[in-house]
Design a protein around this motif. Sequence first.
Motif, PDB file in Angstrom:
ATOM      1  N   UNK A 287      24.976  42.096  12.729  1.00  0.00           N
ATOM      2  CA  UNK A 287      25.223  41.380  11.470  1.00  0.00           C
ATOM      3  C   UNK A 287      23.970  41.468  10.599  1.00  0.00           C
ATOM      4  N   UNK A 288      24.041  40.897   9.418  1.00  0.00           N
ATOM      5  CA  UNK A 288      22.947  40.988   8.453  1.00  0.00           C
ATOM      6  C   UNK A 288      21.626  40.480   9.021  1.00  0.00           C
ATOM      7  N   UNK A 289      21.669  39.366   9.748  1.00  0.00           N
ATOM      8  CA  UNK A 289      20.437  38.769  10.281  1.00  0.00           C
ATOM      9  C   UNK A 289      20.147  39.172  11.717  1.00  0.00           C
ATOM     10  N   UNK A 290      20.731  40.277  12.165  1.00  0.00           N
ATOM     11  CA  UNK A 290      20.456  40.766  13.516  1.00  0.00           C
ATOM     12  C   UNK A 290      21.714  40.927  14.330  1.00  0.00           C
ATOM     13  N   UNK A 291      22.012  39.890  15.115  1.00  0.00           N
ATOM     14  CA  UNK A 291      23.153  39.918  16.020  1.00  0.00           C
ATOM     15  C   UNK A 291      23.889  38.580  15.979  1.00  0.00           C
ATOM     16  N   UNK A 292      25.210  38.643  16.055  1.00  0.00           N
ATOM     17  CA  UNK A 292      26.030  37.441  16.175  1.00  0.00           C
ATOM     18  C   UNK A 292      26.714  37.477  17.532  1.00  0.00           C
ATOM     19  N   UNK A 293      26.725  36.348  18.219  1.00  0.00           N
ATOM     20  CA  UNK A 293      27.330  36.258  19.549  1.00  0.00           C
ATOM     21  C   UNK A 293      28.327  35.116  19.589  1.00  0.00           C
ATOM     22  N   UNK A 294      29.498  35.393  20.142  1.00  0.00           N
ATOM     23  CA  UNK A 294      30.494  34.364  20.439  1.00  0.00           C
ATOM     24  C   UNK A 294      30.593  34.246  21.953  1.00  0.00           C
TER      25      UNK A 294
ATOM     26  N   UNK B 133      28.742  37.717   8.402  1.00  0.00           N
ATOM     27  CA  UNK B 133      29.925  37.704   7.560  1.00  0.00           C
ATOM     28  C   UNK B 133      31.163  37.278   8.324  1.00  0.00           C
ATOM     29  N   UNK B 134      32.248  37.049   7.570  1.00  0.00           N
ATOM     30  CA  UNK B 134      33.510  36.660   8.194  1.00  0.00           C
ATOM     31  C   UNK B 134      34.007  37.731   9.149  1.00  0.00           C
ATOM     32  N   UNK B 135      33.824  39.008   8.791  1.00  0.00           N
ATOM     33  CA  UNK B 135      34.255  40.090   9.666  1.00  0.00           C
ATOM     34  C   UNK B 135      33.389  40.171  10.915  1.00  0.00           C
ATOM     35  N   UNK B 136      32.104  39.868  10.800  1.00  0.00           N
ATOM     36  CA  UNK B 136      31.217  39.872  11.971  1.00  0.00           C
ATOM     37  C   UNK B 136      31.668  38.833  12.998  1.00  0.00           C
ATOM     38  N   UNK B 137      32.042  37.657  12.513  1.00  0.00           N
ATOM     39  CA  UNK B 137      32.500  36.605  13.418  1.00  0.00           C
ATOM     40  C   UNK B 137      33.759  37.040  14.158  1.00  0.00           C
ATOM     41  N   UNK B 138      34.719  37.631  13.447  1.00  0.00           N
ATOM     42  CA  UNK B 138      35.951  38.075  14.099  1.00  0.00           C
ATOM     43  C   UNK B 138      35.671  39.178  15.113  1.00  0.00           C
ATOM     44  N   UNK B 139      34.765  40.084  14.774  1.00  0.00           N
ATOM     45  CA  UNK B 139      34.438  41.163  15.708  1.00  0.00           C
ATOM     46  C   UNK B 139      33.790  40.623  16.980  1.00  0.00           C
ATOM     47  N   UNK B 140      32.836  39.710  16.836  1.00  0.00           N
ATOM     48  CA  UNK B 140      32.206  39.120  18.013  1.00  0.00           C
ATOM     49  C   UNK B 140      33.227  38.348  18.845  1.00  0.00           C
TER      50      UNK B 140
END
Length: 249
Positions: free
Chosen positions: A21-28, A207-214
């Motif tokens: 993601x923009x700020x590095x990595x997003x994890x769920x 972003x919203x798409x990053x959250x869905x992908x994670x």
Amino acid sequence: MIGEEAGALDATTLVRGVDGCKNGWIAVTVSATGALRPEVAVSPSFAAFTEGPAIIAVDMPIGLPEHAGPGGRGPETLARARLGERQSSVFSVPSRAAVACEDYQEACRIALLTSDPPRKVSKQAFFLFPKIREIDALLRGSPELRSRVFEVHPELAFWRLNAEQPVAVAKKVKSSPHGPGLVVRREILVRHGYPEAFLEHPPRGAGADDLLDAAVNALIARRLLEGQAQPFPDPPGRDAHGLPIAIWA
């Protein structure tokens, strides 16, 4: 840690999906069984997300070829064959030497020399090189992580969870970044146990798409832990450093 509740759970009860993601990595992070109980976080470091869960499924190439063939590595070709109009979301991974380049023109030059047929590097792929190098260095330096960190691709994950049918509409439309593509993917995730409200509020820096992908990657992490995920190719290949070359779904 992802949160007090997640941190209090035993590692074997957690799995995690990660995306750039923009700020590095997003994890769920979700529970491995039963209700998902999802939590989300953003970090500049992928290594920050390797502590805790039994399985981590990440949307980033793992295992780099010394020489790239048509369409990149084998996994890319196999994934594209299942994605229909979404096959363009799977970019070709160039050689390890090209990925090592920090200058775009040099990366293109090396890629041309180490691919058959000769192929330059796309700007989209080049911007991911730092993240690819980050994971590559981590897995080469920490072999114990190789049994816990797996490469996935969100569109192949949605294909798997959507009765093995590709999602026809793209996630983003230029005129509406929160358009029907995101709505359809949210609906799939809700059918698989995510609270709708969780999916509608991405954290700062993603972003919203990053959250869905994670989030969808986390569901493939569940499949991996249960022994239900399939590698493409099957069995996975190996690069010169012993890292697996496969996309799991």
